[in-house]
Design a protein around this motif. Structure first.
Motif, PDB file in Angstrom:
ATOM      1  N   PHE A  78     -89.061  50.660 -37.381  1.00  0.00           N
ATOM      2  CA  PHE A  78     -89.689  49.733 -36.434  1.00  0.00           C
ATOM      3  C   PHE A  78     -91.049  49.277 -36.960  1.00  0.00           C
ATOM      4  N   HIS A  79     -91.837  50.246 -37.402  1.00  0.00           N
ATOM      5  CA  HIS A  79     -93.178  49.972 -37.920  1.00  0.00           C
ATOM      6  C   HIS A  79     -93.136  48.980 -39.089  1.00  0.00           C
ATOM      7  N   GLU A  80     -92.232  49.232 -40.015  1.00  0.00           N
ATOM      8  CA  GLU A  80     -92.152  48.350 -41.186  1.00  0.00           C
ATOM      9  C   GLU A  80     -91.640  46.957 -40.789  1.00  0.00           C
TER      10      GLU A  80
ATOM     11  N   VAL B  76     -92.357  45.467 -38.046  1.00  0.00           N
ATOM     12  CA  VAL B  76     -93.534  44.757 -37.522  1.00  0.00           C
ATOM     13  C   VAL B  76     -94.271  44.118 -38.697  1.00  0.00           C
ATOM     14  N   HIS B  77     -94.388  44.858 -39.791  1.00  0.00           N
ATOM     15  CA  HIS B  77     -95.044  44.293 -40.978  1.00  0.00           C
ATOM     16  C   HIS B  77     -94.256  43.106 -41.546  1.00  0.00           C
ATOM     17  N   VAL B  78     -92.931  43.189 -41.545  1.00  0.00           N
ATOM     18  CA  VAL B  78     -92.123  42.050 -42.016  1.00  0.00           C
ATOM     19  C   VAL B  78     -92.479  40.802 -41.187  1.00  0.00           C
TER      20      VAL B  78
ATOM     21  N   GLY C 146    -111.066  49.954 -42.869  1.00  0.00           N
ATOM     22  CA  GLY C 146    -110.383  51.183 -43.283  1.00  0.00           C
ATOM     23  C   GLY C 146    -108.973  51.187 -42.709  1.00  0.00           C
ATOM     24  N   TYR C 147    -108.098  51.946 -43.327  1.00  0.00           N
ATOM     25  CA  TYR C 147    -106.681  51.943 -42.959  1.00  0.00           C
ATOM     26  C   TYR C 147    -106.450  52.267 -41.478  1.00  0.00           C
ATOM     27  N   ASP C 148    -107.137  53.302 -40.977  1.00  0.00           N
ATOM     28  CA  ASP C 148    -106.863  53.762 -39.615  1.00  0.00           C
ATOM     29  C   ASP C 148    -107.273  52.777 -38.521  1.00  0.00           C
TER      30      ASP C 148
ATOM     31  N   LEU D 285    -104.109  44.908 -38.546  1.00  0.00           N
ATOM     32  CA  LEU D 285    -102.693  44.758 -38.909  1.00  0.00           C
ATOM     33  C   LEU D 285    -101.940  46.083 -38.765  1.00  0.00           C
ATOM     34  N   GLU D 286    -102.590  47.183 -39.119  1.00  0.00           N
ATOM     35  CA  GLU D 286    -101.956  48.492 -38.955  1.00  0.00           C
ATOM     36  C   GLU D 286    -101.984  48.941 -37.497  1.00  0.00           C
ATOM     37  N   ARG D 287    -103.093  48.675 -36.792  1.00  0.00           N
ATOM     38  CA  ARG D 287    -103.175  49.044 -35.368  1.00  0.00           C
ATOM     39  C   ARG D 287    -102.017  48.395 -34.609  1.00  0.00           C
TER      40      ARG D 287
END
Ligand SMILES: [Zn+2]
Length: 159
Positions: A96-98, A100-102, A125-127, A131-133
């Motif tokens: 699912f997470h990936e 979202v990135h697609v 930072g990554y956390d 885009l990651e949030r």
């Protein structure tokens, strides 16, 4: 060539190399119903790899990108294809997470997505990077059982 163009070209070649092994994400059409339209899943792919594909170390070092690719990644999305290490393929949350990135890659396009991602990584930072949030918040929503949102649609509505 700019750094972004080199990365984009590397992404294109990497995905091309894995075309014979990639699987379309249509197998998740029931599990992710409502979150990702079937047409979207049909043009999204995943590949199980013994090791994450990474650009040449010298290039990463030259551009201060070693941290990004040094992370113990379980999944890595490169445009319409995401890569998973063995074992991660059974984890729906990672799929699912990936995905979202697609949807993010599709919305911003390869070069803009890459520059946005690197800029956010540097600034937050990554956390904490947006885009990651977004991807973590949405995979948490899925795991929590909803409410169901059309992920590509809400991403398309972003600037
Ligand atoms: Zn992510």
């Amino acid at each position: 060539m700019t750094m972004i163009e080199i990365i984009s070209e590397w992404i294109r070649l990497t995905n091309q190399q894995f075309v014979p092994q990639r699987k379309p994400c249509t197998e998740f059409k029931e599990l992710f119903a409502g979150y990702f339209p079937e047409e979207f899943l049909a043009t999204s792919y995943y590949v199980i790899v013994p090791q994450m594909p990474v650009p040449a170390y010298q290039f990463l070092e030259q551009h201060g990108l070693t941290d990004l690719f040094n992370r113990d990644l379980a999944g890595l999305t490169l445009n319409d294809t995401y890569y998973l290490i063995p074992g991660a393929e059974d984890n729906l949350r990672i799929h699912f997470h990936e995905l979202v990135h697609v949807a993010q890659w599709q919305h911003w396009g390869v070069e803009d997505f890459v520059s946005r991602y690197l800029e956010e990584l540097t600034n937050y930072g990554y956390d904490k990077m947006p885009l990651e949030r977004m991807a973590y918040d949405l995979d948490a929503l899925y795991v929590a059982g909803g409410p169901v949102v059309d992920v590509p649609r809400i991403i398309q509505a972003l600037k």
